[in-house]
Design an enzyme around this catalytic site. Structure first.
Site, PDB file in Angstrom:
ATOM      1  N   HIS A 907       0.861  -1.185   0.000  1.00  0.00           N
ATOM      2  CA  HIS A 907       0.000   0.000   0.000  1.00  0.00           C
ATOM      3  C   HIS A 907       0.894   1.231   0.000  1.00  0.00           C
ATOM      4  O   HIS A 907       1.598   1.492   0.979  1.00  0.00           O
ATOM      5  CB  HIS A 907      -0.921  -0.005   1.226  1.00  0.00           C
ATOM      6  CG  HIS A 907      -1.902  -1.134   1.222  1.00  0.00           C
ATOM      7  ND1 HIS A 907      -2.305  -1.780   2.374  1.00  0.00           N
ATOM      8  CD2 HIS A 907      -2.556  -1.739   0.206  1.00  0.00           C
ATOM      9  CE1 HIS A 907      -3.168  -2.726   2.066  1.00  0.00           C
ATOM     10  NE2 HIS A 907      -3.331  -2.722   0.757  1.00  0.00           N
ATOM     11  N   GLU A 910       1.322   3.752   3.011  1.00  0.00           N
ATOM     12  CA  GLU A 910       1.839   3.274   4.294  1.00  0.00           C
ATOM     13  C   GLU A 910       3.365   3.363   4.281  1.00  0.00           C
ATOM     14  O   GLU A 910       4.077   2.362   4.297  1.00  0.00           O
ATOM     15  CB  GLU A 910       1.340   1.855   4.558  1.00  0.00           C
ATOM     16  CG  GLU A 910      -0.181   1.799   4.681  1.00  0.00           C
ATOM     17  CD  GLU A 910      -0.749   0.382   4.672  1.00  0.00           C
ATOM     18  OE1 GLU A 910       0.062  -0.577   4.648  1.00  0.00           O
ATOM     19  OE2 GLU A 910      -1.976   0.235   4.679  1.00  0.00           O
ATOM     20  N   HIS A1004       3.247  -3.421   7.025  1.00  0.00           N
ATOM     21  CA  HIS A1004       2.154  -2.498   6.699  1.00  0.00           C
ATOM     22  C   HIS A1004       2.152  -1.332   7.674  1.00  0.00           C
ATOM     23  O   HIS A1004       2.881  -1.320   8.662  1.00  0.00           O
ATOM     24  CB  HIS A1004       0.794  -3.216   6.779  1.00  0.00           C
ATOM     25  CG  HIS A1004       0.472  -4.060   5.591  1.00  0.00           C
ATOM     26  ND1 HIS A1004      -0.452  -3.704   4.643  1.00  0.00           N
ATOM     27  CD2 HIS A1004       0.966  -5.256   5.201  1.00  0.00           C
ATOM     28  CE1 HIS A1004      -0.516  -4.642   3.713  1.00  0.00           C
ATOM     29  NE2 HIS A1004       0.344  -5.606   4.031  1.00  0.00           N
ATOM     30  N   GLU A1089       1.812  -4.513  11.461  1.00  0.00           N
ATOM     31  CA  GLU A1089       1.216  -3.182  11.301  1.00  0.00           C
ATOM     32  C   GLU A1089       1.931  -2.192  12.217  1.00  0.00           C
ATOM     33  O   GLU A1089       2.052  -2.418  13.418  1.00  0.00           O
ATOM     34  CB  GLU A1089      -0.266  -3.222  11.676  1.00  0.00           C
ATOM     35  CG  GLU A1089      -1.099  -4.202  10.856  1.00  0.00           C
ATOM     36  CD  GLU A1089      -1.606  -3.583   9.565  1.00  0.00           C
ATOM     37  OE1 GLU A1089      -1.302  -2.402   9.323  1.00  0.00           O
ATOM     38  OE2 GLU A1089      -2.316  -4.274   8.815  1.00  0.00           O
TER      39      GLU A1089
END
Length: 1212
Positions: A907, A910, A1004, A1089
């Protein structure tokens, strides 16, 4: 002692007495005794209930039959006095018991018996007033506790009884009050509300409510509450609008506002607002509100209430109504589709991209060059915003399809997406592709076949890392404030200081060379930076490889510099952004006199090497391919970034900031003449020219990873900013990166990014945007810093049609707003959602790592995995330790090392994932003994950027195909998703040759949670979180998926185990984590994350996260892998038994996981008390109850540093 004994006997006598009376009453019911006896017994029970709370508790205690006996008597008796006695007893029982005793009564059939009693009593002529008052009072209390009360009332036919009582007794306030209370309960059922509306209940309410009066305020309050409940029905709301009641409500509200000087009737004023809130849920109501000048009325009254904190509920409700009624507008764009277009090699068969391509030709918005060529009305059929409420329906849909037990639905809602099919949960290694096809990846695994016969691998002293011919210290991962010890090298502190170098240079040192930026090409027609400066202005570049950046200085002020572009090389032209050249501002006059401007602009750090090389970056940018063909380089990417030497605490949010911003937005509608509404930046308009006005900020985003589409000046110092959609998409607006210049110091500039899509953001919980000042970089502070005040994130009045929103009705946009005071005049500043990390930066870092490593110690290989859609290379990195020698046993040990497969940046928005990956790469390439041990344990295969095209073109989530690549892992298309297709191919190849990786981790970033955490995959934990909890007990599963996260929770300060989840959801089945776990068979398959905001636990609690902490997390991940190896293969290491015991305890220890799924629910972050509906759609009927006299206190998730007055705390 005798006194205590007497009390005890008296209590016993009382208990025996109530039990006896109830037994006597039960016997009377069974024997159908005379009414006189029943009247006497009930009066005695009433006396005890009125005088003793203990009696009331005993009658409603668990196992007591007292209520059943009373209800049975009430149902069977014909005596009026007995009935009144029992009703009085029931009133006493509920007077102090609250909802629990009302529920107790409902559970024993009290609702049905009392409704039947009401029906029977209504047949008496004349009606007994006391009886009616008692029945209505009790029903009004127990009705809300009975989920089916509305249906029971309708079936029993009592709705009209209560309504007619009110109509016939308007002057009898004692009777009307309980009747209105019961009507309010009836109206909670939508069918009942429509029925009552048809029988004139709305008109009846307006006979009761009226202008300010000191009399009957209680009756007025109940009537308004009843009206608000009735108007939630669209049918009743239309009826009220047709009769002009919106204007009436506004007039009444103004009257109460003016006369209620002591604020004693705030509940009445709030009741009027609640009625307005209900009626404006429909389009006709909103139009009537606007026509009646409601926006101005509520704006003025709410502003007058701001000074009194107890009136906050009025301000908040007024704000909600005004936001809801603010006319919905489309974004001021020709189309919400990206202003850039990339022609795909094939068209997807299904999905949003296929829908875009299936539109008629006149509806599509293609670009053949930098800017669109179509007028504003293109795609209007797709983008038009209409108020799509169903006001023309004859009946309410909710009345037709009534849900009787909504609680049951709510209870199961959270588990709807969790996979419950155990057969689907079980990993099933599927080859997917034939082994002959997978052989195409053999050349990317030379470490499996290389015999190193041509290499001199005799053990030697490890060579130090070399940078540009100079010997420096080893690469050391930042430890976010922790000093490195032993052989780990010195810590790069990142503290900037002005260099004081003699103009002649020290003896024996090479004299610093001053070269222009175009030195790479030696053609005669080279245009240097110096040539482009105004007359009398010279530029120099001081190159020193101990510095993390190249410093451009100008010793003479040049007011015309802002208009200059700086050509960096021949061939494809790339320019630096506009550079302020008013002279480098110095902070000390004495320094300014004793040092030259070049010395003032120098940046000096400790001897640790840097991976940044400005000249190399420019060369790499030259070969980077973007859809808009960017021709400029942003200064932060050219200069580079070092972490600032101070901590940046999570911002403490001022009370009421959101409603203040909303009020300023509403002023746009009320005072339209004050709005400038001037476009100052527009990618959609090829004829756009930059305004010459000196007071206007100038914007730019035409550089790699930039994202800013349009800017509109609203007020003198306020600007609305619109972000570009992901290419080949019409949404995903979150990432921003743009340049601002032409500012004045000491001026508060407000920026509103008006087309965000997520319903909530960490900007509501202390996160700040990032700013990079070129002037600060020239003053030896080349870093991104968190800036901005009055930050909040809320829903605005811009909306999309259901077609544009993918079928979602009236999808609204959200605004990020922040205010900035710039420190320097005519500076060039950059703003970003998070620390930018471009594709060119990655390539630069990889080249620097490759050129600096010791080939006798580190096996480093950089391959091209594939080319992206736009022709950029996707790098694949292999890192491990070189074998000790080319002897057979050493080569075997080398080839048999387990694989660890890492990936990041699928992504583009990010960017924190890339900073974590940078920390991992630097650690793996360092001379740290632990890093060497790690390389000897594993072979690392790393794809550091899975979506290069998205990163380059400033996308937030998608690739050029307009699709989320992390939802394509099940069936990636080699033409549309080449990076995913070939990354999965690498993993399939490893599975085919029986070398399944020990760990797979995809890095991420998370925009709505704090800390760093992991998502993994577990059958048992997934089943455990579903309704089939019992089935999980029979599942036998290795708990190894928890090992690495638990290790990280002990060694990484930013990591939070309680935020981890190991649940597999249906919506995540096509993600890398789940597919690699299920199809490849990697048990330890994770998504890691990292927060975009900061931490609320551990060492960094209350601090916003920076690149130092992110890189540290990448390094700690490596350390965790080494501990994982020690735990899975303890015999290979001569470890002390105490250490083994400690680590075993670490893994076996229970750890509470409070995040059962990967979803971010409302309770993940608490609401602010002053907030109203910032995350819900405007037509929600949920009535948010707000505290009336409470100041906001931050929760544990929002705690900030105690010295919050200081925005920065310097490190010791």
């Amino acid at each position: 002692m005798s006194k205590l004994k007497g009390v005890s006997e008296k209590s016993l006598n009382n208990n025996s007495r109530i039990v006896g009376l109830l037994a006597q009453l039960e016997k009377i019911n069974a024997d159908s005794a005379e009414s006189d006896t029943a009247r006497y017994v009930t009066s005695k029970i009433l006396h005890l209930a009125q005088s003793q709370e203990k009696t009331r508790r005993e009658m409603t205690a668990k196992g007591s039959t007292g209520v059943e006996i009373l209800l049975s008597t009430l149902e069977n008796t014909k005596d009026l006095q007995t009935t009144l006695n029992i009703l009085s007893i029931l009133v006493e029982l509920m007077s102090a018991g609250g909802g629990r005793r009302a529920s107790f009564l409902v559970a024993r059939g009290g609702s049905q018996i009392l409704l039947q009693l009401l029906l029977n009593a209504s047949k008496d002529c004349p009606l007994h007033e006391e009886l009616m008052v008692q029945i209505h009072s009790i029903l009004a209390k127990i009705g809300p506790k009975d989920k089916k009360f509305g249906v029971k009332a309708r079936i029993n036919g009592v709705l009209n009884i209560t309504l007619n009582l009110v109509k016939q007794n308007l002057q009898n306030h004692r009777l009307v009050l309980p009747c209105l209370q019961l009507l309010r309960v009836y109206s909670a059922n939508s069918v009942n509300s429509v029925f009552l509306g048809k029988n004139g209940v709305v008109e009846l309410m307006f006979k009761i409510i009226g202008p300010f009066s000191k009399k009957n305020s209680g009756l007025m309050k109940v009537a308004l509450d009843t009206l608000a409940a009735l108007l939630k029905s669209k049918t009743n709301a239309r009826r009220a609008v047709d009769r002009g009641y919106v204007q009436v409500l506004l007039t009444i509200y103004v009257d109460w506002h003016r006369h209620d000087n002591r604020h004693r009737n705030m509940l009445i004023r709030k009741g009027i607002l609640q009625s307005l809130k209900s009626v404006t849920n429909i389009k006709l109501g909103r139009k009537a509100f606007i026509d009646a000048n409601g926006m101005k009325i509520l704006y003025n009254t709410s502003q007058e209430c701001l000074a009194v904190r107890t009136l906050d509920p009025l301000v908040n409700t007024s704000s909600l109504i005004m936001r809801k009624c603010f006319p919905k507008n489309r974004l001021p764009l020709p189309t919400i589709k990206s202003c850039f277009h990339f022609q795909l090699p094939i068209i997807p068969v299904a999905g949003p991209v296929a829908q875009l391509y299936s539109l008629p030709p006149e509806g599509l918005f293609f670009l053949s060059s930098f800017y669109p060529q179509h007028p504003l009305d293109c795609m209007r059929h797709m983008d038009d915003v209409v108020d799509e409420s169903d006001d023309n329906d004859d009946t309410d849909l909710e009345a037709e399809n009534e849900i009787e037990n909504e609680d049951d639905l709510d209870h199961n809602f959270k588990n709807d997406d969790i996979e419950t099919d155990i057969n689907k949960l079980k990993p099933q290694q599927e080859p997917g592709r034939k082994i002959e096809e997978l052989k195409m990846y053999e050349h990317l695994f030379p470490e499996l076949v290389d015999d190193f016969q041509d290499c001199d691998l005799i053990s030697k002293e490890p060579k130090p890392l070399v940078f540009e011919g100079k010997v420096r210290g080893p690469i050391v991962v930042p430890t976010a404030g922790e000093e490195a010890t032993g052989n780990s090298g010195s810590l790069r502190k990142g503290v900037a200081a002005k260099a004081k170098v003699s103009p002649k240079g020290a003896e024996g040192d090479k004299k610093p060379a001053f070269v222009d930026l175009a030195k790479a090409d030696a053609h005669d027609n080279d245009r240097t930076l110096q040539q482009q400066l105004a007359p009398g202005c010279t530029a120099g570049v001081k190159k020193d490889y101990s510095l993390p950046l190249t410093v451009v200085t100008c010793p003479k002020a040049c007011p015309h510099m802002a208009a200059c572009g700086n050509v960096l090389f021949e061939g494809r032209t790339v320019q630096l952004g506009k550079l302020c050249c008013t002279g480098v501002e110095t902070e000390d006059d004495e320094d300014a006199e004793s040092t030259s401007s070049v010395e003032q602009a120098s940046v000096e750090v400790s001897d640790g090497p840097t991976l940044h090389d400005s000249d190399l970056y420019i060369e790499i940018v030259k070969n980077t391919k973007s859809v808009p063909e960017y021709a400029e380089v942003a200064y932060p990417d050219y200069f580079g970034h070092i972490p600032p030497p101070f901590k940046e605490p999570i911002l403490e949010r001022p009370y009421g900031v959101q409603r203040t911003k909303i009020a300023q937005d509403i002023e746009r509608l009320i005072h339209q003449s004050d709005i400038i509404d001037r476009v100052v930046y527009d990618l959609d308009n090829p004829n756009y020219t930059i305004p010459e006005d000196g007071d206007i900020l100038k914007f730019n985003s035409k550089f790699e990873s930039g994202n800013l589409r349009k800017v509109i000046q609203i007020r003198k110092n306020e600007y609305d900013l619109i972000l570009n959609s992901d290419i080949n998409s019409n949404h995903y607006h979150q990432w921003f990166y743009f340049e601002v210049s032409g500012m004045r110091p000491g001026v508060a500039y407000r920026f509103n990014i008006i087309n965000c899509e997520k319903t909530n953001s960490q900007f509501n919980y202390g996160m700040q945007p990032l700013m990079y000042s070129v002037q600060e970089a020239l003053n030896a502070r080349p870093w991104w810093t968190r800036v901005g005040t009055d930050i909040c994130y809320y829903k605005n009045h811009f909306s999309r049609s259901s077609v544009a929103a993918g079928g979602q009705k009236g999808k609204s946009y959200y605004t990020i707003t922040f205010t900035v005071n710039f420190p320097h005049k005519d500076d060039v500043c950059y703003f970003a959602y998070h620390y930018p990390y471009t594709y060119s930066t990655l390539q630069m870092h990889l080249q620097k790592l490759e050129s600096a490593h010791n080939p006798q110690q580190i096996y480093f290989r950089k391959d091209v995995l594939c080319e992206t859609l736009s022709g950029n290379s996707c790098p694949l990195v292999t890192i491990t330790a070189m074998p000790e020698s080319n002897y057979y046993e050493h080569i075997c040990q080398f080839r048999n090392r387990p694989y660890v497969f890492l990936s990041a940046r699928v992504h583009p928005g990010e960017t924190n994932a890339s900073w974590v990956m940078k920390g991992t790469l630097e650690y793996l390439m360092s001379n740290n003994p632990t890093a060497q041990s790690l390389r000897e344990c594993y072979i690392f295969k790393i794809v550091p950027m899975l979506n290069p095209d998205g990163v380059i073109n400033g996308n937030h989530r998608c690739s050029l195909s307009g699709e989320d690549l992390n939802r394509q892992w099940q069936s990636p298309n080699p033409d549309l998703h080449p990076t995913i297709y070939h990354t999965k191919g690498l993993l399939q190849y490893l599975a085919a040759v029986k070398r399944i990786p020990l760990v797979y981790c995809d890095y991420h970033g998370h925009s709505r949670k704090k800390n760093v955490f992991m998502y993994g995959c577990s059958i048992k934990e997934t089943v455990w979180h579903t309704s089939a909890n019992a089935a999980s007990c029979d599942i036998v599963e290795d708990a190894g998926h928890r090992t690495l996260p638990k290790i990280l929770s002990h060694i990484a300060p930013a990591f939070c185990m309680s935020s981890c989840s190991f649940v597999v959801e249906k919506s995540k089945e096509s993600t890398a984590r789940v597919v690699v776990w299920r199809e490849i068979g990697v048990q330890r398959s994770y998504t890691m994350e990292s927060t975009l905001c900061g931490c609320d636990q551990g060492k960094y609690k209350g601090l916003q996260i920076g690149t130092r902490e992110l890189e540290e997390m990448g390094a700690k991940f490596c350390v965790g892998l080494l501990r994982l190896k020690r735990l899975t293969s303890p015999l290979e290491y001569n470890m002390p038994s105490s250490l083994l015991d400690f680590e075993n305890d670490l893994i076996d220890s229970s750890c509470k996981v409070t995040s059962p799924t990967t979803y971010v629910l409302d309770e993940d972050e608490p609401r602010f008390l002053e907030e109203v509906d910032y995350s819900a759609e405007s037509n929600d009927e949920l009535d948010i109850e707000l505290a009336e006299n409470a100041d906001y206190e931050p929760s544990t998730q929002e705690e900030v540093l105690s010295d919050s007055e200081s925005s920065r705390t310097y490190l010791p």
